[in-house]
Scaffold this motif. Structure first.
Motif, PDB file in Angstrom:
ATOM      1  N   UNK A 283       0.546  -1.462   0.269  1.00 11.09           N
ATOM      2  CA  UNK A 283       0.232  -0.249   0.129  1.00 11.09           C
ATOM      3  C   UNK A 283       0.506   1.372   0.136  1.00 11.09           C
ATOM      4  N   UNK A 284       0.556   2.467  -0.486  1.00  9.82           N
ATOM      5  CA  UNK A 284       1.378   3.882  -0.355  1.00  9.82           C
ATOM      6  C   UNK A 284       0.848   4.075   0.828  1.00  9.82           C
ATOM      7  N   UNK A 285       2.276   4.498   1.318  1.00 12.12           N
ATOM      8  CA  UNK A 285       2.528   4.560   2.448  1.00 12.12           C
ATOM      9  C   UNK A 285       2.763   6.137   2.537  1.00 12.12           C
ATOM     10  N   UNK A 286       3.654   7.238   1.751  1.00 13.91           N
ATOM     11  CA  UNK A 286       3.893   8.132   1.845  1.00 13.91           C
ATOM     12  C   UNK A 286       3.502   9.113   0.728  1.00 13.91           C
ATOM     13  N   UNK A 287       3.850  10.170  -0.103  1.00 15.05           N
ATOM     14  CA  UNK A 287       4.581  10.568  -1.149  1.00 15.05           C
ATOM     15  C   UNK A 287       4.671  12.299  -0.791  1.00 15.05           C
ATOM     16  N   UNK A 288       5.723  12.508  -1.499  1.00 11.20           N
ATOM     17  CA  UNK A 288       6.593  14.232  -1.428  1.00 11.20           C
ATOM     18  C   UNK A 288       6.416  14.362  -2.308  1.00 11.20           C
ATOM     19  N   UNK A 289       6.009  15.990  -2.517  1.00 11.08           N
ATOM     20  CA  UNK A 289       5.773  16.801  -3.886  1.00 11.08           C
ATOM     21  C   UNK A 289       6.171  18.116  -3.904  1.00 11.08           C
ATOM     22  N   UNK A 290       6.836  18.040  -4.964  1.00 16.16           N
ATOM     23  CA  UNK A 290       7.174  19.261  -4.750  1.00 16.16           C
ATOM     24  C   UNK A 290       7.250  19.998  -6.334  1.00 16.16           C
ATOM     25  N   UNK A 291       6.458  21.120  -6.580  1.00 16.96           N
ATOM     26  CA  UNK A 291       6.158  21.792  -7.170  1.00 16.96           C
ATOM     27  C   UNK A 291       6.224  23.229  -7.341  1.00 16.96           C
ATOM     28  N   UNK A 292       5.791  24.050  -8.394  1.00 20.51           N
ATOM     29  CA  UNK A 292       6.581  25.370  -8.717  1.00 20.51           C
ATOM     30  C   UNK A 292       5.202  26.081  -8.048  1.00 20.51           C
ATOM     31  N   UNK A 293       4.943  26.365  -7.160  1.00 22.09           N
ATOM     32  CA  UNK A 293       3.655  27.302  -6.302  1.00 22.09           C
ATOM     33  C   UNK A 293       3.418  28.053  -7.180  1.00 22.09           C
ATOM     34  N   UNK A 294       5.032  29.096  -7.109  1.00 26.16           N
ATOM     35  CA  UNK A 294       4.611  30.943  -7.432  1.00 26.16           C
ATOM     36  C   UNK A 294       4.030  30.434  -8.750  1.00 26.16           C
ATOM     37  N   UNK A 295       4.519  29.520 -10.185  1.00 23.18           N
ATOM     38  CA  UNK A 295       4.187  29.503 -10.968  1.00 23.18           C
ATOM     39  C   UNK A 295       2.762  28.864 -11.399  1.00 23.18           C
ATOM     40  N   UNK A 296       2.029  28.317 -10.069  1.00 26.11           N
ATOM     41  CA  UNK A 296       0.730  28.296  -9.879  1.00 26.11           C
ATOM     42  C   UNK A 296       0.234  29.321 -10.303  1.00 26.11           C
ATOM     43  N   UNK A 297       0.099  30.208  -8.427  1.00 23.39           N
ATOM     44  CA  UNK A 297       0.006  30.953  -8.463  1.00 23.39           C
ATOM     45  C   UNK A 297      -0.027  32.178  -9.026  1.00 23.39           C
ATOM     46  N   UNK A 298       0.987  32.934 -10.047  1.00 19.62           N
ATOM     47  CA  UNK A 298       1.313  33.890 -11.224  1.00 19.62           C
ATOM     48  C   UNK A 298       0.215  32.861 -12.186  1.00 19.62           C
ATOM     49  N   UNK A 299      -0.144  32.125 -12.714  1.00 18.62           N
ATOM     50  CA  UNK A 299      -0.949  31.465 -13.990  1.00 18.62           C
ATOM     51  C   UNK A 299      -2.796  32.296 -13.344  1.00 18.62           C
ATOM     52  N   UNK A 300      -2.992  32.592 -11.823  1.00 18.89           N
ATOM     53  CA  UNK A 300      -4.734  32.606 -12.273  1.00 18.89           C
ATOM     54  C   UNK A 300      -4.424  34.136 -11.342  1.00 18.89           C
ATOM     55  N   UNK A 301      -3.069  34.235 -11.519  1.00 16.84           N
ATOM     56  CA  UNK A 301      -3.528  36.352 -11.230  1.00 16.84           C
ATOM     57  C   UNK A 301      -2.817  36.894 -10.661  1.00 16.84           C
ATOM     58  N   UNK A 302      -2.231  35.778  -9.475  1.00 11.46           N
ATOM     59  CA  UNK A 302      -1.996  36.098  -8.206  1.00 11.46           C
ATOM     60  C   UNK A 302      -0.265  36.938  -8.325  1.00 11.46           C
ATOM     61  N   UNK A 303       0.454  38.023  -7.772  1.00 11.61           N
ATOM     62  CA  UNK A 303       1.127  38.342  -7.888  1.00 11.61           C
ATOM     63  C   UNK A 303       2.036  38.893  -6.680  1.00 11.61           C
ATOM     64  N   UNK A 304       3.635  38.675  -6.456  1.00 11.12           N
ATOM     65  CA  UNK A 304       3.836  38.719  -5.655  1.00 11.12           C
ATOM     66  C   UNK A 304       3.843  40.366  -4.708  1.00 11.12           C
TER      67      UNK A 304
END
Length: 309
Positions: A283-304
């Motif tokens: 059975x799946x016991x763990x998942x460690x995820x890495x992705x560019x959250x900044x890219x996601x937020x920028x694409x929905x129109x959010x800026x720092x």
């Protein structure tokens, strides 16, 4: 003499004003027949499909070498055994008929071919252009042009899967079920048989969910924000001792509120990596995820927001 002159002028004007021969059509018996053949192809009614072609019809399928309608039928039947569903989509399709300068009748057709693979549920899209010459209601010559690489790559992936060791197949079967049924179809019922009771998900080393219930709670805000949320596995590698690393792509349209942020209506596409580990019970016991959250937020129109002293 004057009356004779006027009569001659009238005759000349009459012939000069005669309507030219119609050479472009969006409706015709040939177009109707062509669309019928597309429907029969999608339904697997090969016997009726075959009746649209002349006995001597020459078909050029991504090639300068012609084949017969029977050759195409056999090749398609063989290829389509890998798909649970297939066919040309009505949305975005277009058909026209032209009569060229040689008075030859041609039907042109543009559409997207969509198929779903039996082995892994992967969906394949292929834009296609077909042009067919008709004589006496039958296709005598046809040219079919498309990029075959999406289908070729998908079938190569299945062949690679079939060659995998049994333990790796088991892992990918369970991962594909989570991806296709839970993430893409929002069916959480599959999780109890696949995730361990002590399952933990982390994102960039930060714990975000425990157990199947925790995973559902973690994903619900994302599912709400992106109703068409979809994960596609791009590549899998590094199998070792019950572990696998995946490269995936997330797509969706932000039509719902996302963690307090109003919907933007923007489409997003983000890639990421996941390290997934299995316990000794499979059975799946763990998942460690890495992705560019900044890219996601920028694409929905959010800026720092930035500030300067």
């Amino acid at each position: 003499m004057k009356k004779l002159f006027l009569l001659g002028l009238t005759v000349i004007l009459f012939y000069n004003c005669e309507k030219p021969k119609q050479r472009y059509f969006i409706e015709s018996p040939e177009i109707t027949a062509f669309k019928a053949s597309i429907s029969e192809y999608g339904n697997g009614d090969w016997e009726t499909w075959h009746t649209h072609f002349a006995d001597t019809a020459k078909l050029y399928i991504n090639s300068l070498k012609s084949i017969s309608a029977t050759d195409l039928e056999n090749a398609q039947k063989d290829m389509l055994t890998n798909f649970s569903s297939y066919g040309f989509q009505d949305k975005g399709s277009f058909a026209e008929m032209v009569i060229d300068n040689d008075d030859e009748t041609w039907v042109n057709y543009w559409a997207n071919w969509h198929g779903t693979l039996k082995a892994n549920g992967k969906e394949v899209d292929v834009p296609v252009h077909i042009t067919a010459q008709y004589i006496d209601g039958k296709v005598v010559e046809m040219y079919d042009y498309y990029d075959s690489s999406p289908i070729t790559n998908a079938l190569a992936e299945i062949n690679a899967y079939n060659a995998m060791p049994a333990d790796e197949k088991m892992m990918m079967d369970k991962i594909n079920t989570v991806v296709n049924e839970f993430y893409n179809k929002k069916d959480a019922s599959v999780l109890s048989d696949i995730l361990s009771d002590d399952f933990v998900k982390t994102v960039s080393d930060e714990k975000v969910a425990s157990g199947s219930k925790g995973l559902v709670e973690n994903m619900n805000p994302t599912f709400t924000a992106f109703p068409d949320f979809k994960i596609t596995i791009l590549h899998k590698s590094c199998f070792w001792d019950g572990n696998v690393v995946l490269h995936w792509q997330l797509t969706g349209t932000n039509t719902g509120e996302f963690n307090g942020i109003a919907a933007s209506g923007n489409k997003v596409k983000v890639t990421g990596m996941s390290h997934i580990g299995f316990n000794k019970q499979g059975k799946i016991a763990m998942e460690d995820v890495y992705y560019d959250n900044l890219s996601l937020m920028t694409q929905i129109g959010q800026t720092l927001s930035t500030s300067s002293k």
